[in-house]
Design a protein around this motif. Structure first.
Motif, PDB file in Angstrom:
ATOM      1  N   ASP A  25      29.796 -29.273   3.075  1.00 30.54           N
ATOM      2  CA  ASP A  25      30.692 -30.076   2.471  1.00 30.54           C
ATOM      3  C   ASP A  25      30.265 -31.731   2.606  1.00 30.54           C
ATOM      4  O   ASP A  25      30.469 -32.217   1.403  1.00 30.54           O
ATOM      5  CB  ASP A  25      32.138 -29.947   3.107  1.00 30.54           C
ATOM      6  CG  ASP A  25      33.057 -31.137   2.523  1.00 30.54           C
ATOM      7  OD1 ASP A  25      33.541 -31.161   1.618  1.00 30.54           O
ATOM      8  OD2 ASP A  25      33.308 -31.931   3.329  1.00 30.54           O
ATOM      9  N   GLY A  56      29.217 -22.389  -1.189  1.00 30.87           N
ATOM     10  CA  GLY A  56      30.357 -23.491  -1.660  1.00 30.87           C
ATOM     11  C   GLY A  56      31.629 -23.227  -1.402  1.00 30.87           C
ATOM     12  O   GLY A  56      32.409 -24.233  -0.801  1.00 30.87           O
ATOM     13  N   THR A  57      32.205 -22.127  -1.927  1.00 28.80           N
ATOM     14  CA  THR A  57      33.827 -22.045  -1.869  1.00 28.80           C
ATOM     15  C   THR A  57      34.225 -22.021  -0.293  1.00 28.80           C
ATOM     16  O   THR A  57      35.121 -22.793   0.006  1.00 28.80           O
ATOM     17  CB  THR A  57      34.223 -20.676  -2.561  1.00 28.80           C
ATOM     18  OG1 THR A  57      33.979 -20.821  -3.721  1.00 28.80           O
ATOM     19  CG2 THR A  57      35.666 -20.428  -2.139  1.00 28.80           C
ATOM     20  N   SER A  58      33.426 -21.156   0.547  1.00 29.82           N
ATOM     21  CA  SER A  58      33.770 -21.069   1.905  1.00 29.82           C
ATOM     22  C   SER A  58      33.497 -22.513   2.603  1.00 29.82           C
ATOM     23  O   SER A  58      34.492 -22.843   3.478  1.00 29.82           O
ATOM     24  CB  SER A  58      33.195 -19.869   2.731  1.00 29.82           C
ATOM     25  OG  SER A  58      32.042 -19.800   2.437  1.00 29.82           O
ATOM     26  N   GLY A  61      36.561 -24.589   1.560  1.00 33.92           N
ATOM     27  CA  GLY A  61      37.815 -24.090   2.438  1.00 33.92           C
ATOM     28  C   GLY A  61      37.913 -24.400   3.818  1.00 33.92           C
ATOM     29  O   GLY A  61      39.064 -24.832   4.302  1.00 33.92           O
ATOM     30  N   LEU A 241      42.895 -27.822  -3.020  1.00 32.58           N
ATOM     31  CA  LEU A 241      42.149 -26.699  -3.465  1.00 32.58           C
ATOM     32  C   LEU A 241      41.358 -27.066  -4.781  1.00 32.58           C
ATOM     33  O   LEU A 241      40.498 -26.210  -4.829  1.00 32.58           O
ATOM     34  CB  LEU A 241      42.848 -25.628  -3.535  1.00 32.58           C
ATOM     35  CG  LEU A 241      43.523 -24.709  -2.164  1.00 32.58           C
ATOM     36  CD1 LEU A 241      44.425 -23.621  -2.798  1.00 32.58           C
ATOM     37  CD2 LEU A 241      42.185 -24.357  -1.527  1.00 32.58           C
ATOM     38  N   LEU A 244      37.850 -27.038  -4.672  1.00 28.76           N
ATOM     39  CA  LEU A 244      36.848 -25.694  -4.765  1.00 28.76           C
ATOM     40  C   LEU A 244      35.727 -25.454  -5.960  1.00 28.76           C
ATOM     41  O   LEU A 244      36.421 -26.038  -6.933  1.00 28.76           O
ATOM     42  CB  LEU A 244      37.705 -24.474  -4.666  1.00 28.76           C
ATOM     43  CG  LEU A 244      38.547 -24.330  -3.202  1.00 28.76           C
ATOM     44  CD1 LEU A 244      39.261 -22.965  -3.370  1.00 28.76           C
ATOM     45  CD2 LEU A 244      37.345 -24.145  -2.033  1.00 28.76           C
ATOM     46  N   PRO A 245      34.802 -25.086  -5.903  1.00 30.10           N
ATOM     47  CA  PRO A 245      34.041 -24.518  -7.033  1.00 30.10           C
ATOM     48  C   PRO A 245      35.055 -23.502  -8.180  1.00 30.10           C
ATOM     49  O   PRO A 245      35.994 -23.006  -7.478  1.00 30.10           O
ATOM     50  CB  PRO A 245      32.770 -23.671  -6.602  1.00 30.10           C
ATOM     51  CG  PRO A 245      32.886 -24.121  -5.066  1.00 30.10           C
ATOM     52  CD  PRO A 245      34.167 -24.841  -4.622  1.00 30.10           C
ATOM     53  N   SER A 247      34.932 -20.835  -9.414  1.00 32.35           N
ATOM     54  CA  SER A 247      35.181 -19.466  -8.878  1.00 32.35           C
ATOM     55  C   SER A 247      36.096 -19.232  -7.798  1.00 32.35           C
ATOM     56  O   SER A 247      36.677 -18.328  -7.538  1.00 32.35           O
ATOM     57  CB  SER A 247      33.600 -18.656  -8.654  1.00 32.35           C
ATOM     58  OG  SER A 247      33.085 -19.570  -7.213  1.00 32.35           O
ATOM     59  N   GLY A 248      35.768 -20.314  -6.744  1.00 27.96           N
ATOM     60  CA  GLY A 248      36.712 -20.290  -5.769  1.00 27.96           C
ATOM     61  C   GLY A 248      37.978 -20.562  -6.042  1.00 27.96           C
ATOM     62  O   GLY A 248      39.187 -20.001  -5.433  1.00 27.96           O
ATOM     63  N   ARG A 249      38.486 -21.342  -6.979  1.00 20.45           N
ATOM     64  CA  ARG A 249      39.642 -21.644  -7.477  1.00 20.45           C
ATOM     65  C   ARG A 249      40.413 -20.374  -8.079  1.00 20.45           C
ATOM     66  O   ARG A 249      41.517 -20.153  -7.919  1.00 20.45           O
ATOM     67  CB  ARG A 249      39.811 -22.974  -8.545  1.00 20.45           C
ATOM     68  CG  ARG A 249      39.272 -24.217  -7.925  1.00 20.45           C
ATOM     69  CD  ARG A 249      39.749 -25.434  -8.717  1.00 20.45           C
ATOM     70  NE  ARG A 249      39.390 -25.536 -10.082  1.00 20.45           N
ATOM     71  CZ  ARG A 249      38.232 -26.083 -10.541  1.00 20.45           C
ATOM     72  NH1 ARG A 249      37.215 -26.548  -9.521  1.00 20.45           N
ATOM     73  NH2 ARG A 249      37.823 -26.050 -11.796  1.00 20.45           N
ATOM     74  N   MET A 252      41.459 -17.917  -5.455  1.00 24.69           N
ATOM     75  CA  MET A 252      42.537 -18.372  -4.699  1.00 24.69           C
ATOM     76  C   MET A 252      43.737 -18.207  -5.320  1.00 24.69           C
ATOM     77  O   MET A 252      44.794 -17.645  -4.837  1.00 24.69           O
ATOM     78  CB  MET A 252      42.473 -19.982  -4.189  1.00 24.69           C
ATOM     79  CG  MET A 252      41.510 -20.085  -3.149  1.00 24.69           C
ATOM     80  SD  MET A 252      41.959 -19.286  -1.795  1.00 24.69           S
ATOM     81  CE  MET A 252      41.057 -20.325  -0.535  1.00 24.69           C
TER      82      MET A 252
END
Ligand code: SAM
Length: 272
Positions: A25, A56-58, A61, A241, A244-245, A247-249, A252
């Protein structure tokens, strides 16, 4: 530079995943936490961080979860400038450095001896009234060393799920029974999250086991008279949130609409 070799396994090893998340991050263009000390510590550790499965996402997060707990801790310190902070299962988290508490705050970090040894080699000792205790949080002795004279905020991130329900319950009761007033700030898995634990690479690859699932704030409130939930945020509803990248958004938003999955993880704040 001699790098630190890692011999930790299980729950202790998982602190490398959260450290790595904060490090990743910190090098993003718009970091959530900006924890550059985490990136520095990662450079000094001889470990295959790909094993954590953090990407990225984790990474974002984990940083968002830490940020919510930081914000709540900061609010408590502002309202209670003379207080005790119990930062349990501190791992290699630089929360004390991020908070930079005034000298009137007694800050206590707690983790297993092997983790504390590594922490002392990798992170600078913060100024002020700071102590690090090498102990399992489930042992009785460490808490008896802590004076019970001030309001307390107990912050524990990435801990509750590694405890048995019996140990977690006793920990909450020992803290709430010892101090005159305070707050408990922590994240937890719901029982569905515990069932799906093998899907979490950091847990699976470290050979760790998750045990205690908490589905409702009432499970904690009933552990001490006057203990009241003031926040219970689903992980899928955490502030920030949008960082987030893509894909992560999307992931979620999908999970937030599936009743069986949306309570997999929560961050909670209790007052007593
Ligand atoms: C997922 S890591 C989280 C570390 C840190 N809070 C962070 O966010 O980076 C889990 C941590 O819990 C600690 N832990 C697990 N069970 C514990 C216990 N019974 N007593 C003390 N620490 C414990 C491990 O040693 C490890 O540092």
């Amino acid at each position: 530079m001699d790098r630190e070799k890692i011999t930790l396994t299980g729950a202790q090893e998982t602190m490398l995943a959260t450290l790595y998340a904060r490090a990743l991050d910190s090098v993003r263009p718009d970091p959530v936490l900006g924890d550059v000390a985490a990136a520095d510590a990662v450079r000094r550790i001889d470990y295959d961080f790909r094993k954590t499965g953090i990407k990225g996402t984790s990474a974002v997060g984990v940083a968002l979860r830490a940020k919510t707990l930081d914000d709540w801790t900061r609010e408590f310190l502002a309202a209670n400038p003379e207080c005790t902070v119990l930062h349990l299962a501190c791992g290699l988290d630089t929360r004390v450095h991020r908070m930079a508490p005034p000298a009137s705050v007694r800050w206590i970090d707690v983790d297993f001896p092997e983790v504390v040894e590594l922490r002392e080699r990798l992170l600078p000792t913060p100024p002020g009234d700071y102590t690090v205790i090498s102990s399992s949080v489930t042992d009785d002795a460490w808490l008896e060393q802590v004076p019970a004279d001030r309001p307390v905020v107990a912050v524990f991130e990435g801990l509750s799920m590694y405890l048995s329900e019996e140990d977690g319950t006793r920990l909450v009761q020992r803290i709430t029974g010892r101090f005159p007033s305070g707050e408990l700030l922590f994240d937890c898995y719901g029982s569905m999250g515990i069932k799906l634990q093998k899907l979490v690479p950091a847990v699976r690859n470290a050979g760790a086991t998750l045990d205690w699932g908490i589905d409702t704030p009432g499970q904690i409130e009933r552990l001490h008279q006057g203990l009241t939930c003031v926040d219970a945020l689903r992980s899928v509803d955490m502030p920030g949130l949008e960082k987030l990248p893509l894909s992560g958004r999307i992931g979620m938003r999908v999970i937030a609409h599936i009743p069986a999955l949306r309570d997999i993880g929560k961050i909670m704040r209790f007052r007593f």
